[in-house]
Design a protein around this motif. Structure first.
Motif, PDB file in Angstrom:
ATOM      1  N   ALA A 661      26.423  38.565  37.118  1.00  0.00           N
ATOM      2  CA  ALA A 661      27.500  39.015  36.260  1.00  0.00           C
ATOM      3  C   ALA A 661      28.323  37.799  35.866  1.00  0.00           C
ATOM      4  O   ALA A 661      28.186  36.726  36.437  1.00  0.00           O
ATOM      5  CB  ALA A 661      28.378  40.019  36.993  1.00  0.00           C
ATOM      6  N   VAL A 663      32.460  36.777  34.300  1.00  0.00           N
ATOM      7  CA  VAL A 663      33.776  37.282  33.960  1.00  0.00           C
ATOM      8  C   VAL A 663      34.149  36.728  32.588  1.00  0.00           C
ATOM      9  O   VAL A 663      34.101  35.517  32.365  1.00  0.00           O
ATOM     10  CB  VAL A 663      34.812  36.876  35.014  1.00  0.00           C
ATOM     11  CG1 VAL A 663      36.185  37.372  34.625  1.00  0.00           C
ATOM     12  CG2 VAL A 663      34.420  37.432  36.372  1.00  0.00           C
ATOM     13  N   GLY A 667      38.956  39.033  31.262  1.00  0.00           N
ATOM     14  CA  GLY A 667      38.938  39.469  32.649  1.00  0.00           C
ATOM     15  C   GLY A 667      37.930  40.558  32.953  1.00  0.00           C
ATOM     16  O   GLY A 667      37.739  40.902  34.114  1.00  0.00           O
ATOM     17  N   THR A 668      37.278  41.092  31.924  1.00  0.00           N
ATOM     18  CA  THR A 668      36.284  42.115  32.231  1.00  0.00           C
ATOM     19  C   THR A 668      34.977  41.452  32.659  1.00  0.00           C
ATOM     20  O   THR A 668      34.729  40.283  32.397  1.00  0.00           O
ATOM     21  CB  THR A 668      35.997  43.029  31.025  1.00  0.00           C
ATOM     22  OG1 THR A 668      35.667  42.212  29.921  1.00  0.00           O
ATOM     23  CG2 THR A 668      37.163  43.913  30.709  1.00  0.00           C
ATOM     24  N   VAL A 669      34.190  42.276  33.324  1.00  0.00           N
ATOM     25  CA  VAL A 669      32.935  41.772  33.861  1.00  0.00           C
ATOM     26  C   VAL A 669      31.797  42.195  32.935  1.00  0.00           C
ATOM     27  O   VAL A 669      31.737  43.343  32.521  1.00  0.00           O
ATOM     28  CB  VAL A 669      32.704  42.348  35.270  1.00  0.00           C
ATOM     29  CG1 VAL A 669      31.396  41.849  35.850  1.00  0.00           C
ATOM     30  CG2 VAL A 669      33.849  41.985  36.200  1.00  0.00           C
ATOM     31  N   ALA A 670      30.930  41.266  32.595  1.00  0.00           N
ATOM     32  CA  ALA A 670      29.732  41.606  31.833  1.00  0.00           C
ATOM     33  C   ALA A 670      28.512  41.290  32.677  1.00  0.00           C
ATOM     34  O   ALA A 670      28.508  40.310  33.428  1.00  0.00           O
ATOM     35  CB  ALA A 670      29.687  40.798  30.535  1.00  0.00           C
TER      36      ALA A 670
ATOM     37  N   ARG B  36      39.695  48.594  34.660  1.00  0.00           N
ATOM     38  CA  ARG B  36      38.366  48.815  34.129  1.00  0.00           C
ATOM     39  C   ARG B  36      37.292  48.361  35.123  1.00  0.00           C
ATOM     40  O   ARG B  36      37.329  47.251  35.659  1.00  0.00           O
ATOM     41  CB  ARG B  36      38.238  48.006  32.848  1.00  0.00           C
ATOM     42  CG  ARG B  36      37.106  48.405  31.980  1.00  0.00           C
ATOM     43  CD  ARG B  36      36.984  47.409  30.849  1.00  0.00           C
ATOM     44  NE  ARG B  36      35.591  47.097  30.624  1.00  0.00           N
ATOM     45  CZ  ARG B  36      34.792  47.868  29.903  1.00  0.00           C
ATOM     46  NH1 ARG B  36      35.258  48.955  29.339  1.00  0.00           N
ATOM     47  NH2 ARG B  36      33.526  47.558  29.755  1.00  0.00           N
ATOM     48  N   THR B  38      33.166  47.806  35.599  1.00  0.00           N
ATOM     49  CA  THR B  38      31.902  47.690  34.869  1.00  0.00           C
ATOM     50  C   THR B  38      30.797  48.328  35.696  1.00  0.00           C
ATOM     51  O   THR B  38      30.479  47.873  36.786  1.00  0.00           O
ATOM     52  CB  THR B  38      31.556  46.211  34.614  1.00  0.00           C
ATOM     53  OG1 THR B  38      32.644  45.622  33.910  1.00  0.00           O
ATOM     54  CG2 THR B  38      30.293  46.080  33.788  1.00  0.00           C
ATOM     55  N   VAL B  50      31.534  47.114  39.202  1.00  0.00           N
ATOM     56  CA  VAL B  50      32.114  45.869  39.697  1.00  0.00           C
ATOM     57  C   VAL B  50      33.394  45.549  38.941  1.00  0.00           C
ATOM     58  O   VAL B  50      33.555  45.916  37.787  1.00  0.00           O
ATOM     59  CB  VAL B  50      31.118  44.689  39.567  1.00  0.00           C
ATOM     60  CG1 VAL B  50      30.013  44.802  40.586  1.00  0.00           C
ATOM     61  CG2 VAL B  50      30.547  44.594  38.162  1.00  0.00           C
ATOM     62  N   ILE B  51      34.307  44.879  39.630  1.00  0.00           N
ATOM     63  CA  ILE B  51      35.528  44.413  38.980  1.00  0.00           C
ATOM     64  C   ILE B  51      35.664  42.913  39.196  1.00  0.00           C
ATOM     65  O   ILE B  51      34.973  42.329  40.029  1.00  0.00           O
ATOM     66  CB  ILE B  51      36.797  45.115  39.531  1.00  0.00           C
ATOM     67  CG1 ILE B  51      36.867  44.969  41.056  1.00  0.00           C
ATOM     68  CG2 ILE B  51      36.841  46.567  39.110  1.00  0.00           C
ATOM     69  CD1 ILE B  51      38.220  45.248  41.612  1.00  0.00           C
ATOM     70  N   ASN B  52      36.558  42.349  38.453  1.00  0.00           N
ATOM     71  CA  ASN B  52      36.841  40.920  38.565  1.00  0.00           C
ATOM     72  C   ASN B  52      38.058  40.735  39.459  1.00  0.00           C
ATOM     73  O   ASN B  52      39.156  41.148  39.108  1.00  0.00           O
ATOM     74  CB  ASN B  52      37.094  40.381  37.154  1.00  0.00           C
ATOM     75  CG  ASN B  52      37.854  39.062  37.160  1.00  0.00           C
ATOM     76  OD1 ASN B  52      37.747  38.279  38.094  1.00  0.00           O
ATOM     77  ND2 ASN B  52      38.627  38.850  36.110  1.00  0.00           N
ATOM     78  N   GLY B  55      38.250  36.115  39.445  1.00  0.00           N
ATOM     79  CA  GLY B  55      37.052  35.319  39.197  1.00  0.00           C
ATOM     80  C   GLY B  55      35.879  35.691  40.069  1.00  0.00           C
ATOM     81  O   GLY B  55      34.779  35.210  39.875  1.00  0.00           O
ATOM     82  N   VAL B  57      33.291  38.570  41.556  1.00  0.00           N
ATOM     83  CA  VAL B  57      32.781  39.882  41.181  1.00  0.00           C
ATOM     84  C   VAL B  57      32.667  40.742  42.442  1.00  0.00           C
ATOM     85  O   VAL B  57      31.962  40.384  43.373  1.00  0.00           O
ATOM     86  CB  VAL B  57      31.418  39.747  40.476  1.00  0.00           C
ATOM     87  CG1 VAL B  57      30.830  41.107  40.183  1.00  0.00           C
ATOM     88  CG2 VAL B  57      31.586  38.952  39.187  1.00  0.00           C
TER      89      VAL B  57
END
Lengths: 711, 167
Positions: A661, A663, A667-670, B36, B38, B50-52, B55, B57
């Motif tokens: 993944a 960031v 701040g969102t995770v891709a 949010r 993901t 998952v969240i951030n 920095g 995950v």
């Protein structure tokens, strides 16, 4: 159990073995090079000393005899011959084997010990005079009368020597070094010592003394330096010439010694002054003799230019920098949103600093590829002897730097490619002569930078790929239609198919079940590409294109529904619009026509089982992985981004098709898509689906038949 | 980990539906507002995604789904409790979704009772004990066990099976 010292020892010996190997391979082309002979001798000597210190007697007694042989070489009594090099290389491997046993905490078995004897037997034949006596050979300390061979060349040296603290740990004793000096001429010394902790065991004994030595000798300064050869690198060693004449005998040293005793660090210039004074007094005002020119070989103290850092620390640093990059992206975005000129300016400065920091941090992890190239010299040498071929390996661009991880994972594929060149490419010498080629075949291994990539090529001037053979094999494997006449590139891509090998017989070199498919797979795992070009009868060139680093990649950010995904840019060929005609048939086979080429595609929305019917417009990103093209249907393309790869962690380790993944700026995770894995798992699923459908059809069929029967 | 319960220990209490749960404060790193998440495709529903976390995950799990209750809906009180758990010898940072976070309380170990065999909705393996606070029962969770791979084996079984839609 290994303690820390023993582990450090093993690490050190491994490094020494590597440099020993390098030197041996180098000396083959330059047998008279004394530097190399010295290097070899030092490596062997240090291995011997260190292993006896740690009680690895099997290594030290074995190494001792090799050392003795090289001592003779050093003295010029024995010449460096190819046979000696071969034997020494074999010894090196044997030491490595012994070391591996020691590392696992065992003792060498009979096979290994017999091998020791075998090698030493051969060595005794080769260097009869050399290997005789048993036991550890002492450093020769000649006890005879001190001779001043040629008083004209005799000079008075002042040597300041601060041994490394762990000198005892290495099996050395500063007193022995001094004794060695004393054997060279007249010697007096003053020891300034700080607290000396003398433990029972040598590894607890630390040396914190500084030796201030006067030596009058006819040996040149290099000879003195040689005494300290094993400790020179991390000792403080200063050698100054006080006077280049014989007239300052030991009886006249007292004022000098006095000065040295009184002060810890008397500058050489003041000793010079004392000398001049006494000279003047003695010779009754014979003025200023040009004694001890102050510009005489004043050796600069060697400052260590490199430090060793555990690689985990570097990884941590790179991770932190990666996080900074992410935060910086957020800052930039926030600055844009707030449109405050001051903030924007700060954000821009931070951005440029961080990009510099990132480049620096990355560069620390970069190591020159040359270290890997050495092992190929050895490989080529050994294999060409085994196969009766004459091959020269030419390496270029050893200084090209690549990420440590990339280099580590590059070794095996390169070994395989070079093996292929040796085994299949280069012809036997007689055949080469028949063909009008030089007898000695050449394999050229080169590395060079090109933008954000590093290109590595393995080229040989052998027979090249036999396209007809490849075609037949391709037909045999069912990859080609027997009547098809594919283009050269297509044929060459078959080389990478699993199970492909044109070697008729399995030699020890190739045909061992690992093929070019494995090579391509490992290169693609590194985010690289592999290409083959061929000149039948004249040779072949395999080119690898690798990214500089693995931690940060170029990615294409795409959107599906509300989620963002990253496709590694290296694999993307193009993006095309999905014609609305293409039906949306769930997970079934979907194909798109791109300028006449039919390419299957996976609809990420379906594969990931995401809700929503999807937008009216869809795009397909065409990718190429493992030689096959596959499309990914997505809702929209956001753009290209540099992304920092992060692991999803153990919780998600079983998820297929997602490699990690990242960031994003907000701040969102891709999630990062693992293209080859996703394609493979989608295919598997499709096959399963087909199988189930068939089974269901059969079921229906059976039922039909059953229904028919009673009628 | 039960031997770490000494005289008194501090617990963070939180609510799942209307029951109060608690976890040892030692394992709690911080509490975040729900933001949010993901979703990682094709994973079980209770693995919300998952969240951030600055920095990093970090996976987020829906405790209610994990305990067989209904899915946690987002309200103003919904929180992510970031805990450090020890799973099979590896320490992991995981976010746990809770309907709301209550407070930090001290519970005397003498008043902690072993988990009842019946009467709770969840697997008693997950429960370290039952505490009492203002005449109300507090279910003290063994958070390591909640996330242990043995209990998460279901994940492997479900991955690849048709799951439901994403967020």
């Amino acid at each position: 159990m290994m303690d820390r010292n023993q582990l450090a020892f093993i690490e050190e010996v491994k490094e020494l073995l590597t440099s020993l190997e390098e030197a041996l391979l180098e000396i083959e082309h330059d047998p008279l090079n004394e530097d190399l002979i010295g290097k070899i001798f030092r490596a062997i000597h240090t291995i011997k000393g260190a292993s006896s210190m740690f009680g690895f007697d099997s290594i030290s007694s074995f190494t001792h005899e090799i050392e003795t042989a090289f001592d003779f070489v050093r003295e010029g009594k024995v010449a460096v011959t190819p046979a000696l090099i071969t034997l020494t290389l074999a010894s090196r491997d044997h030491i490595a084997a012994l070391l591996a046993v020691a590392e696992s905490g065992g003792t060498p078995d009979d096979v290994l010990l017999r091998r020791s004897e075998e090698i030493l037997g051969q060595l005794r034949n080769l260097v009869p005079a050399a290997v005789g006596g048993e036991g550890v050979r002492e450093i020769p300390v000649e006890a005879g009368p001190v001779i001043y061979p040629d008083s004209a060349k005799t000079a008075l040296y002042r040597i300041r020597f601060k041994p490394p603290e762990n000198i005892y740990l290495r099996g050395l004793d500063p007193d022995n070094l001094i004794a060695e000096l004393a054997a060279m001429g007249a010697e007096e010394h003053v020891v300034h010592s700080e607290e000396v902790s003398s433990g029972e065991k040598p590894e607890e004994k630390l040396c914190r003394s500084t030796y201030d030595i006067l030596l009058s000798t006819a040996h040149p300064i290099e000879g003195i330096r040689d005494v300290f050869i094993f400790v020179e690198e991390d000792s403080e060693l200063l050698i100054d010439i006080l006077h280049d004449g014989a007239q300052f005998g030991r009886e006249r040293w007292n004022p000098l010694l006095e000065a040295m005793r009184n002060s810890r660090d008397v500058p050489t210039s003041s000793l010079n002054a004392i000398l001049r004074e006494s000279q003047a007094a003695r010779e009754n005002k014979r003025t200023d003799e040009p004694s001890a020119p102050s510009g005489s070989p004043h050796q600069e103290q060697r400052v260590t230019q490199t430090i060793k850092v555990p690689s985990e620390k570097l990884d941590k640093l790179v991770n932190l920098v990666g996080e900074l990059v992410t935060v910086q992206a957020r800052l930039t975005q926030a600055a844009v949103n707030l449109s405050d000129p001051e903030l924007t300016q700060i954000a821009e400065e931070v951005e440029s600093l961080i990009s510099e920091l990132r480049d620096n941090a990355m560069s620390i992890r970069m190591i020159p590829i040359g270290s890997t190239f050495t092992r190929f010299q050895r490989l080529v040498r050994d294999l060409s002897v085994e196969l009766g071929k004459e091959i020269r390996l030419v390496t270029e661009g050893e200084d090209t730097e690549l990420d440590k991880t990339v280099i580590e994972r590059l070794g095996d594929p390169l070994v395989h490619m070079i093996r292929n060149s040796i085994d299949h490419g280069i012809e036997p010498p007689e055949k080469r002569e028949e063909m009008g080629k030089p007898r000695v075949g050449t394999i050229r291994l080169s590395a060079s930078h090109s933008g954000a990539n590093v290109g590595i090529t393995v080229a040989d001037d052998g027979r090249g790929f036999d396209l007809e053979k490849i075609r037949l094999k391709g037909v045999e494997l069912g990859l080609l239609d027997p009547d098809a006449r594919p283009a050269e590139q297509e044929l060459l891509s078959i080389v990478f198919a699993p199970g492909f090998s044109t070697a008729k017989e399995v030699t020890s070199v190739s045909g061992r079940g690992v093929g070019m498919d494995v090579v391509r797979k490992s290169i693609e795992e590194l985010g690289g590409k592999i290409e083959v070009s061929n000149n039948q009868g004249k040779g072949s060139v395999i080119t690898l294109k690798l990214p500089l680093t693995l931690a940060i990649i170029e990615g294409l950010l795409v959107k599906v529904d509300t989620e963002l995904f990253v496709l590694p840019l290296a694999a993307i060929k193009e993006c095309v619009e999905l014609p609305p005609l293409n039906s949306r048939r769930g997970n079934g086979g979907q194909l798109i026509n791109v300028r006449g080429e039919i390419i299957p595609y996976i609809r990420l929305r379906d594969y990931f089982r995401m809700s929503g019917g999807g937008s009216s417009f869809e795009y397909v990103a065409i990718t190429e992985a493992e030689g096959r093209r596959c499309g990914f249907a997505i809702d929209s393309v956001i753009g290209e981004h540099q992304i920092v790869i992060k692991s999803l962690g153990a919780m998600y380790k079983d998820v297929q098709g997602i490699s990690g993944a990242t960031v994003l700026g907000d701040g969102t995770v891709a999630l990062i898509i693992d293209i080859p894995k996703l394609v493979a798992s989608a295919e598997l699923e499709r096959e399963e689906l087909v199988r189930l459908e068939r089974a269901a059809l059969n079921e229906v069929h059976h039922q039909d038949q059953n229904n028919i029967k009673p009628n | 980990m039960s031997e770490t319960i000494t005289e008194t220990a501090q617990y963070l209490t939180f609510k799942l539906e209307d029951e109060v749960y608690a976890t040892d404060i030692v394992q709690v790193r911080e509490v975040l507002e729900y933001s949010r998440v993901t979703k990682v495709p094709r994973t079980p529903d209770y693995m919300r995604g998952v969240i951030n976390l600055r920095g990093r995950v970090v996976p987020v799990l829906d405790l209610k789904l994990r305990f067989g209750m209904s899915r946690t809906e987002q309200t103003v009180n919904t929180c992510v409790i970031i805990v450090e758990v020890n799973v099979d010898g590896d320490s992991m940072v995981i976010g746990a979704l809770a309907d709301s976070v209550q407070e930090v309380v001290e519970i005397d170990s003498s008043v902690i009772e072993p988990p009842p065999r019946i009467g709770t909705r969840l697997n008693t393996d997950f429960i370290r004990g039952m505490g009492k606070r203002d005449e109300q029962f507090v279910i003290i969770l063994d958070i390591d066990k909640v996330f242990s791979s043995e209990n998460l084996d279901a994940v492997k079984a479900t991955v690849g099976e048709p799951g439901k839609g994403a967020e």
